[in-house]
Motif scaffolding. Structure first.
Motif, PDB file in Angstrom:
ATOM      1  N   GLU A  60       0.970  -1.133  -0.089  1.00 49.71           N
ATOM      2  CA  GLU A  60       0.007  -0.231  -0.152  1.00 49.71           C
ATOM      3  C   GLU A  60       0.959   1.324  -0.119  1.00 49.71           C
ATOM      4  O   GLU A  60       1.943   1.134   0.012  1.00 49.71           O
ATOM      5  N   CYS A  77      -4.511   8.493  -0.701  1.00 47.79           N
ATOM      6  CA  CYS A  77      -4.683   7.444   0.290  1.00 47.79           C
ATOM      7  C   CYS A  77      -4.686   6.215  -0.324  1.00 47.79           C
ATOM      8  O   CYS A  77      -5.762   6.047  -1.138  1.00 47.79           O
ATOM      9  N   ALA A  78      -3.708   5.397  -0.627  1.00 52.44           N
ATOM     10  CA  ALA A  78      -3.863   4.095  -1.293  1.00 52.44           C
ATOM     11  C   ALA A  78      -3.775   2.907  -0.054  1.00 52.44           C
ATOM     12  O   ALA A  78      -2.996   1.860  -0.352  1.00 52.44           O
ATOM     13  N   GLN A  79      -4.204   3.207   0.888  1.00 45.77           N
ATOM     14  CA  GLN A  79      -4.337   2.098   1.865  1.00 45.77           C
ATOM     15  C   GLN A  79      -5.393   1.112   1.873  1.00 45.77           C
ATOM     16  O   GLN A  79      -6.856   1.890   2.080  1.00 45.77           O
ATOM     17  N   GLY A 111      -3.030  -1.910  -2.096  1.00 42.12           N
ATOM     18  CA  GLY A 111      -3.331  -0.467  -2.547  1.00 42.12           C
ATOM     19  C   GLY A 111      -2.526   0.131  -3.489  1.00 42.12           C
ATOM     20  O   GLY A 111      -2.683   1.079  -4.014  1.00 42.12           O
ATOM     21  N   HIS A 114      -3.261   0.291  -7.533  1.00 43.65           N
ATOM     22  CA  HIS A 114      -4.118   1.669  -7.771  1.00 43.65           C
ATOM     23  C   HIS A 114      -3.700   2.885  -7.372  1.00 43.65           C
ATOM     24  O   HIS A 114      -3.940   3.854  -8.115  1.00 43.65           O
ATOM     25  N   GLY A 115      -3.001   3.003  -6.118  1.00 47.85           N
ATOM     26  CA  GLY A 115      -2.359   4.140  -5.871  1.00 47.85           C
ATOM     27  C   GLY A 115      -1.414   4.953  -6.989  1.00 47.85           C
ATOM     28  O   GLY A 115      -1.589   6.046  -7.476  1.00 47.85           O
ATOM     29  N   SER A 254     -11.063   1.613  -3.942  1.00 43.79           N
ATOM     30  CA  SER A 254     -10.237   2.531  -4.817  1.00 43.79           C
ATOM     31  C   SER A 254      -9.647   3.396  -3.803  1.00 43.79           C
ATOM     32  O   SER A 254     -10.145   3.540  -2.740  1.00 43.79           O
ATOM     33  N   SER A 255      -8.494   3.697  -4.189  1.00 47.66           N
ATOM     34  CA  SER A 255      -7.708   4.881  -3.619  1.00 47.66           C
ATOM     35  C   SER A 255      -8.541   6.171  -3.611  1.00 47.66           C
ATOM     36  O   SER A 255      -9.495   6.224  -4.727  1.00 47.66           O
ATOM     37  N   HIS A 256      -8.255   7.215  -3.098  1.00 50.05           N
ATOM     38  CA  HIS A 256      -8.895   8.494  -3.037  1.00 50.05           C
ATOM     39  C   HIS A 256      -8.081   9.484  -2.718  1.00 50.05           C
ATOM     40  O   HIS A 256      -6.874   9.275  -1.863  1.00 50.05           O
TER      41      HIS A 256
END
Length: 601
Positions: A60, A77-79, A111, A114-115, A254-256
Motif C-alpha cells: 500500500e 490514500c492508497a491504503q 492498494g 491503484h495508488g 479504490s484509492s482516493h
C-alpha cells in the motif's frame, strides 16, 4: 564523526529514495522530460523489486503532494481496507487474541497498484509501459540482492521451506539462500506486469491506465488472489489459516484524494501530513507541543533539555494516537491540534521522564485505551534490532515489526511529491506463485477489541504508520521528506525538522544530525508491546547528554553513532536554509542506511 556532506543541487529536478536503483530510475525519467509524478512512480515500482523485504506489489501507499498549478497540499490514500469477512468474532474463532503479523489473515486490499496508477493518470505525463519499464527490466533480467535480503531469508528459511512453497520457489533457488549481491530474477512478477500492460488498451493515456488498473482489481489478479487465499497456510500462531480477502473486496475498493492536514511548525514553517487514519498527525502534535518551548540545537546537535522535552512530547502525542487515531471511529483532530488543548498538554511535560500512558480529553471526551495495549509489556522493538537503520526485525516465522521504503521528487515546474510505500513483505506472507508477489499484513494494526478508533471493522483501514511529509516556508512549498521506520517515522522526522527549522541546517546536514526516539507507547506491529521510559539515542548526542537523560529517568538505549533513520528529502532552494536561489532544486539522503541515494540534475 563522519565528514560533512552537502545537498545535491541541480536546476531540472531532484529525487531521493531508499535505494540507488530506484533513485537512478526516477532521475532518468526526469532527465528524459517526465515530471515528478512520472519519476516517483518509476522509482516506486523499482523499489518493489529491489527492496522486496520492505515493500512489494501487494502493499500500500500514502502520498502527499503539490502540483505546479496548485500549491495546496493534497493526500492520495492508497491504503487498502479490511475484507468484508474480517470481523473480531471471525478472528477470535480462529484462535487469535490479536491479529497475526504473518500469513493470510492480516491481508487488506492491496492498494499500491491503484495508488501509483491514480497518481500517474491524474498528474503524470508518461505512458504506464514507459514508467514500468525499469522495474520490469530488473524483474525479468535480474537485480543484485541487498545484503539484508539474505539475512531475512535465513531467518525465515525453515518456515518458508516447510509451509510456503511459493516463497521457497521464488526466493530459495535449489533450496539455498542466495548471497549478498547475487543476481536474482522474478519471472512470475514480470509476467504479471506484462499481462497488465497487455490489458492497458484504450483511446487515451488515461483510458489505458484505467484499463490496467481494472485488470488488477476486477480481472485476473483479483481472481487469482481470491483463489489463492482459500487454502490455509501456517502463520505466526503456529496454526494454518485461510485468508478472508475476496475478489469482491478488491473490486469494490479504490484509492482516493483528500486534503492534507496542515499545522504550524514555528519560525514561519508549516507541515502537511495525512489524516489520522495514519499516524501522520502525531508529528503535527509534537511540533505544536514544542512550539512554546525554547529549543537548543547548537550546530544541529540537540541538548539534553531539548531531547527530554521532545521525548515527553512524543509520549503525549503517541498516547493520543492510541486513544484517538484510526478509521473505525470519528477522530477529533481539530481539537487535538487546537491551541487550548495543546497548551494544556504541554503543561504536563515535567523535568523528569513520565512512565505512564497519558492520552488527553479533546473537547471533554473521555479517552479509551484498549485492554491489550494499556499495560507495558515485552515485545516492543527499539527500532535498532535489525542490521541497518530501522529495518525490520524478522523472526523465524516471518514476524516483523515492519519497515518500508520512501520516495521524494521535485521537478523544475514546481510539482513535488512525498510517498511512503510499504507492505507485501516477502518474509511475512506466502508468495502467490501465479502472480509472483505476496499480500500485505497491514491488518495486524487493527485491535480485536471493539469500540476503539483502530478496532477491526470490515471495509475500514488499519491505522498505518506510513507517514510522508511536505514542509512549507512562509506558505511556499519548500521540502518533501520522509523515512521508513514504523513507529519511529514521525520521531525521526521530528529530529530532522528541528535541526532544519531551529538549527538552520540544510537538508543533508539536518538528516545527518543526531537522532533519538521514544519507545514508551504501544507499538503498531505484532506483538504490540511497549516499555515505560524507553528512549533510544545516537551516541553523537554526547556522553554528557546521555548521562543527563538517564538522570532524568529515561531508560537510555545507546544505539551507536549512526543508527536511527533512513531519511530522504528534496526541496526548493528558494525557500530552504542556505538554498541557492529560485532555480536550485535540492536532494539529500541518509548515510545511515548505506543504500539510500539522492540525485539532483
Amino acid at each position: 564523526m563522519a565528514p560533512r556532506t552537502y545537498d545535491r543541487i541541480g536546476p531540472r529536478g531532484a529525487v531521493s529514495s531508499t535505494h540507488h536503483l530506484g533513485t537512478a530510475a526516477a532521475a532518468s525519467v526526469l532527465a528524459r522530460g517526465g515530471n515528478a509524478f512520472d519519476a516517483a512512480a518509476a522509482c516506486g515500482f523499482v523499489l518493489q523489486v529491489v527492496e522486496p523485504h520492505l515493500c512489494g506489489p501487494g502493499g500500500e501507499l500514502p502520498a502527499v503532494f503539490v502540483t505546479a498549478a496548485d500549491p495546496t497540499p493534497t493526500v492520495l490514500c492508497a491504503q487498502g481496507v479490511a475484507p468484508a469477512a474480517a470481523t473480531p468474532e471471525r478472528l477470535r474463532a480462529e484462535g487469535c487474541e490479536i491479529v497475526p503479523g504473518t500469513g493470510l489473515l492480516p491481508a487488506t486490499v492491496p492498494g499500491a497498484w491503484h495508488g501509483w496508477l491514480t497518481l500517474l493518470r491524474d498528474h503524470g505525463t508518461w505512458e504506464l509501459a514507459d514508467v514500468l519499464e525499469p522495474a520490469l527490466g530488473y524483474a525479468a533480467s535480474g537485480f543484485p540482492l541487498l545484503p539484508r535480503v539474505p539475512q531475512v531469508l535465513a531467518a525465515v528459511a525453515e518456515h518458508v521451506t516447510a509451509h510456503w512453497p511459493g516463497t521457497a520457489a521464488t526466493w530459495l533457488p535449489d533450496g539455498r539462500i542466495p548471497g549478498p549481491g547475487e543476481i536474482v530474477r522474478l519471472p512470475a512478477l514480470a509476467a504479471t506486469w506484462r499481462r497488465l500492460l497487455d490489458a492497458a488498451t484504450g483511446p487515451s493515456r488515461e483510458a489505458r491506465i484505467d484499463a490496467a488498473r481494472d485488470a488488477w482489481y476486477r480481472g485476473f489478479v483479483a481472481e487469482e488472489i481470491d483463489r489463492f487465499v482459500r487454502t490455509p497456510v501456517r502463520d505466526e500462531t503456529g496454526c494454518d489459516h485461510a485468508g478472508l480477502l475476496t475478489a469482491d473486496d478488491l473490486a469494490s475498493w479504490s484509492s482516493h484524494y483528500e486534503p492534507a492536514v496542515v499545522a504550524d511548525a514555528g519560525n514561519g514553517w508549516s507541515v502537511a501530513k495525512c489524516a489520522a487514519w495514519s499516524q501522520g498527525p502525531v508529528l503535527l502534535q509534537q511540533l505544536r507541543l514544542l512550539s512554546g518551548v525554547d529549543l537548543e540545537l547548537p550546530g544541529g546537535v540537540a541538548t539534553a533539555e531539548t531531547v527530554h522535552v521532545a521525548a515527553e512530547a512524543a509520549k503525549l502525542a503517541f498516547a493520543d494516537r492510541e486513544a484517538w487515531y484510526g478509521d473505525s471511529a470519528p477522530v477529533p483532530l481539530d481539537e487535538l491540534l487546537s491551541d487550548g488543548y495543546t497548551d494544556a498538554r504541554r503543561a504536563l511535560i515535567g523535568p523528569v521522564s513520565d512512565g505512564t500512558l497519558r492520552p488527553g480529553s479533546p473537547g471533554g471526551r473521555e479517552p479509551r485505551i484498549g485492554d491489550y495495549p494499556a499495560t507495558p509489556g515485552a515485545g516492543r522493538s527499539t527500532g535498532t534490532d535489525g542490521p541497518g537503520s530501522g529495518e525490520p526485525t524478522v523472526g523465524r516465522q516471518g514476524v516483523t515489526r515492519g519497515d518500508t521504503v520512501h520516495v521524494d521528487v521535485v521537478d523544475a515546474a514546481g510539482n513535488m511529491v512525498s510517498v511512503t510505500p510499504s507492505g507485501g513483505w516477502l518474509q511475512s506472507s506466502p508468495t502467490v506463485p501465479a502472480l509472483g508477489f505476496c499480500l500485505g499484513t497491514r491488518g495486524q494494526m487493527f485491535w480485536l477489541e471493539e469500540g476503539l478508533p483502530s478496532s477491526l471493522v470490515p471495509g475500514r483501514m488499519p491505522r498505518t504508520t506510513l507517514s510522508p511529509s511536505l514542509a512549507f516556508r512562509d506558505g511556499e512549498p519548500a521540502a518533501a521528506f520522509g523515512t521508513p521506520g514504523g513507529d519511529q517515522q514521525d520521531q525521526w522526522q521530528l529530529c530532522f525538522l528541528l535541526a532544519m527549522i531551529h538549527g538552520g541546517l540544510d537538508l543533508q546536514a539536518a538528516i545527518d544530525a543526531p537522532a533519538w526516539h521514544s519507545t514508551a507507547f504501544p507499538g503498531s506491529f505484532a506483538p504490540r508491546g511497549w516499555g515505560a521510559h524507553g528512549l533510544v539515542v545516537e551516541s553523537r548526542l554526547g556522553a554528557a547528554t546521555l548521562a543527563e537523560l538517564s538522570r532524568r529517568g529515561h531508560l537510555v538505549d545507546d544505539a551507536g553513532p549512526w543508527e536511527l533513520g533512513r531519511m530522504c528529502a528534496v526541496g526548493r532552494g528558494a525557500v530552504l536554509p542556505g538554498g541557492g536561489g529560485a532555480g536550485a532544486l535540492h536532494a539529500a539522503a541518509d548515510p545511515r542506511s548505506g543504500v539510500a541515494a539522492a540525485i539532483a540534475l
